[in-house]
Design a protein around this motif. Sequence first.
Motif, PDB file in Angstrom:
ATOM      1  N   ASN A 102      -0.725  -0.488  -6.149  1.00  0.00           N
ATOM      2  CA  ASN A 102      -0.472   0.358  -5.637  1.00  0.00           C
ATOM      3  C   ASN A 102      -0.751   0.134  -3.874  1.00  0.00           C
ATOM      4  O   ASN A 102      -1.191   0.338  -3.137  1.00  0.00           O
ATOM      5  CB  ASN A 102      -0.770   2.226  -5.267  1.00  0.00           C
ATOM      6  N   ALA A 103      -2.103  -0.872  -3.739  1.00  0.00           N
ATOM      7  CA  ALA A 103      -3.098  -1.479  -3.018  1.00  0.00           C
ATOM      8  C   ALA A 103      -3.422  -2.526  -3.145  1.00  0.00           C
ATOM      9  O   ALA A 103      -3.631  -2.573  -4.569  1.00  0.00           O
ATOM     10  CB  ALA A 103      -4.245   0.248  -3.177  1.00  0.00           C
ATOM     11  N   VAL A 104      -3.932  -3.556  -2.397  1.00  0.00           N
ATOM     12  CA  VAL A 104      -4.339  -5.157  -2.702  1.00  0.00           C
ATOM     13  C   VAL A 104      -6.349  -4.755  -3.290  1.00  0.00           C
ATOM     14  O   VAL A 104      -7.237  -3.213  -2.837  1.00  0.00           O
ATOM     15  CB  VAL A 104      -4.896  -4.778  -1.614  1.00  0.00           C
ATOM     16  N   GLY A 393      -8.672  -8.454   3.139  1.00  0.00           N
ATOM     17  CA  GLY A 393      -6.685  -8.314   2.551  1.00  0.00           C
ATOM     18  C   GLY A 393      -6.648  -6.700   2.293  1.00  0.00           C
ATOM     19  O   GLY A 393      -6.042  -6.509   1.861  1.00  0.00           O
ATOM     20  N   TYR A 394      -7.740  -6.212   1.821  1.00  0.00           N
ATOM     21  CA  TYR A 394      -7.445  -4.951   1.255  1.00  0.00           C
ATOM     22  C   TYR A 394      -6.773  -3.964   1.882  1.00  0.00           C
ATOM     23  O   TYR A 394      -6.921  -2.771   2.011  1.00  0.00           O
ATOM     24  CB  TYR A 394      -9.215  -4.284   0.757  1.00  0.00           C
ATOM     25  N   GLY A 395      -7.459  -4.431   3.924  1.00  0.00           N
ATOM     26  CA  GLY A 395      -6.689  -3.275   4.899  1.00  0.00           C
ATOM     27  C   GLY A 395      -5.458  -3.621   5.218  1.00  0.00           C
ATOM     28  O   GLY A 395      -4.465  -2.967   5.880  1.00  0.00           O
ATOM     29  N   ASN A 404       2.321  -2.916   9.016  1.00  0.00           N
ATOM     30  CA  ASN A 404       1.381  -3.995   7.994  1.00  0.00           C
ATOM     31  C   ASN A 404       1.125  -4.454   6.694  1.00  0.00           C
ATOM     32  O   ASN A 404       0.418  -4.258   6.001  1.00  0.00           O
ATOM     33  CB  ASN A 404      -0.423  -2.726   8.656  1.00  0.00           C
ATOM     34  N   HIS A 405       3.018  -4.525   6.197  1.00  0.00           N
ATOM     35  CA  HIS A 405       2.769  -4.558   4.833  1.00  0.00           C
ATOM     36  C   HIS A 405       1.636  -6.355   4.573  1.00  0.00           C
ATOM     37  O   HIS A 405       2.100  -7.034   5.346  1.00  0.00           O
ATOM     38  CB  HIS A 405       4.225  -4.572   4.615  1.00  0.00           C
ATOM     39  N   PRO A 412      -4.174  -9.208   9.067  1.00  0.00           N
ATOM     40  CA  PRO A 412      -4.188  -7.608   8.373  1.00  0.00           C
ATOM     41  C   PRO A 412      -4.854  -6.996   9.325  1.00  0.00           C
ATOM     42  O   PRO A 412      -5.802  -7.194  10.471  1.00  0.00           O
ATOM     43  CB  PRO A 412      -5.435  -7.771   7.127  1.00  0.00           C
ATOM     44  N   PHE A 413      -4.568  -5.484   9.663  1.00  0.00           N
ATOM     45  CA  PHE A 413      -5.084  -3.989   9.604  1.00  0.00           C
ATOM     46  C   PHE A 413      -6.636  -4.624   9.797  1.00  0.00           C
ATOM     47  O   PHE A 413      -7.074  -4.718   8.747  1.00  0.00           O
ATOM     48  CB  PHE A 413      -4.683  -3.217   9.062  1.00  0.00           C
TER      49      PHE A 413
END
Length: 531
Positions: A102-104, A393-395, A404-405, A412-413
Motif C-alpha cells: 500500500n506504500a513504498v 521514494g517513500y514520498g 504523485n504515483h 517524488p513529492f
Amino acid sequence: MSLGNLTNYPYLSTRRVIMGSRGAVAASQPLATIAGMEMLWAGGSAVDAAIASAIALTVVEPMANGIGADAFALVWDGKLHGLNASGKSPQKLTLKQFAGLNAVPKYDWRAVTVPGAVSAWRTLWERWGRLPFENLFAPAIRYAEQGFPVSPMVSLAWKRLEQNYLSLVGKEFDCFKQVFFPNSRAPRAGEIWHSPAHTQTLREIAATGGESFYRGKIAQQIADFAADTGGYLTKDDLAAHKAEWVQPISTNYRNLTVWEIPPNTQGIATLIALNILSGLELSRYPRESAESYHLQIEAMKLAFADVHRYIADERFLAVTAAHLLSLDYAAKRRALITEQAIAVAQPGLPKGGTVYLAAADGELIVSFIQSNFTGFGSGILPAATGIALQNRGYGFSLDPQHPNHFAPGKRPFHTIIPGFLTQDHQPIGAFGVMGGAMQPQGHLQVVVNLADYGLNPQAALDAPRWQFVSDSTVLLEQTASQKIAQGLVQRGHNVQQNPDDFFGRGQIIYKQNQVLITASESRADGLALAW
C-alpha cells in the motif's frame, strides 16, 4: 519592512540578536556555521559559505542529512533564482516491484532515489563561487577525519533513531550500521565521533568537482553495491542526473512577498495558506490566542488537502501552481473557515530528517536545505563510502490515479523547502524551518509572526508553535498556554501536547538598512554568526 523591537523578546529571552554588515551564516549545528564563516573570512562568497556549511552538516548532523541527500536552494544576486537538485527514481524500478504493497517501504532499496545534494553544491559554486571548490570541503573533512564532539540535540535525535536502524536485517544495512552505530548504539552528547569513510568520499568529491559521484569512481561503488544487495540504482541513473534551475513561486502577504520552490516540493502549501489568511484580520487577535491559532490551523489544513491531492513532479501535474495560488480560489477556500474546526478537509479543485541553513554577504543571500528524508534515510550505505542513501521514494503514492504515483525516472513529492522574503523587489532575507510536514507550517508561522505581529527574527523563530497532523488533530508545543489548548478544544480541535513532539528547527538571515540580522532558534543546537 520594519522589525519588531530588537531588545524586547516575548519568548526565550536568553537568545540575543546577532548583527553584522559584511556577512552572516546560520545553521542548525554550530560547527557547520563556523565552516561557513571560515569561507567568508577567506574571501569567499555567501554561496561558498552555504556550500561549506552544507557539506559540514553531512558529517556533524548525519541523522538529518548526508552525502546521499537531496537539496534545494534560493539565491538572491539582484534577482531570485531557484535550484531543484532533487533526484529521480531508478529506471529499472517499476510498479511491479511494489505488488501487494500500500506504500513504498521506508527502509528499502525501493525508497532510494538518485541523490542530488552533490550536484547542488557544484551547480551553485559554478555560478557564484569565489574560492576553489576543494576549499569548501576542508572543514567537513577535518571534522570527519579528526572527529568532533557530538552536540546535545544531535545526540538526542541520533538516540531516538537507534532502534529503528539497529533492527534492520540484511546485508544492504550492515555497512550503514558499522558507520553510524559502531558500538551498536548512538554516540552520546560530548563523545567524539569520526568517520574515515566520510573522509575518503569527501576528498574524492572535492578532487573531482563532484564528477566522481555521478560518472566516476563513487558512481561505480554505488552501482556495484546496489547490484550486490538487490538495489536498483545504476551508473546510468546517476549519470543522467542534473540539478535544474527553476522559477520560484510567490504570493504577497501583507507587505511581504513570500517565495518558495515550485512543485515537486510542498512549499506551495505555505503560499496557499497565506492567501487564505490574507483576507482575515489576524492581527485583531493576540498572537497567543485560540482565535489566531484556529485561523492559521484551518488555513493550513485546507492548503494541505490540495497539496496532498495535486502536487507531484511538475511534469505530471494535473492542476497548475497558478490555479492553486489564485486569489479567487483562496476566497472560496477561506469561506469554508468557521468558528469550528473542519473535521476532514477536502481538496477544493476538480480532479484533474532535514537541515536548513542561510548565508549572506554584501551581494548574495542564500536559502539552502538538504535532507535524507526520515532520519538517516534508507539505512543503506554503499561499502566504504559514508554515503547514507536517502529514502525520498517513500514520498511516492502507489495509487496509479494519483499524480504523485510511482514511475521510473520521476521525482517524488518533496517535503524540504527553502524560503525567501522580499519587499518592493528588494531582498528581506532567507528563512527556513526543518521537519517533514512541519516545514510549510513553520514557514507560515514565521511569516505571520513577522508580518502580523511585528516580531523580530529571533522572537519569530522562538515563539510557541502548533502543528496540524490530520483530520482535526493538532499538536501544541508545551510552551503554548493551556488557555489556548482549551480554546481550540472548544472549537472542535483534537489537541495534543507532548514534550517529545517535533516542531521544527529554523534559521533566518534578515536584511534591513544594509544590516544583516541573523537568528537560529533554541529547538536545535544551531548557531547564528555575523560580522
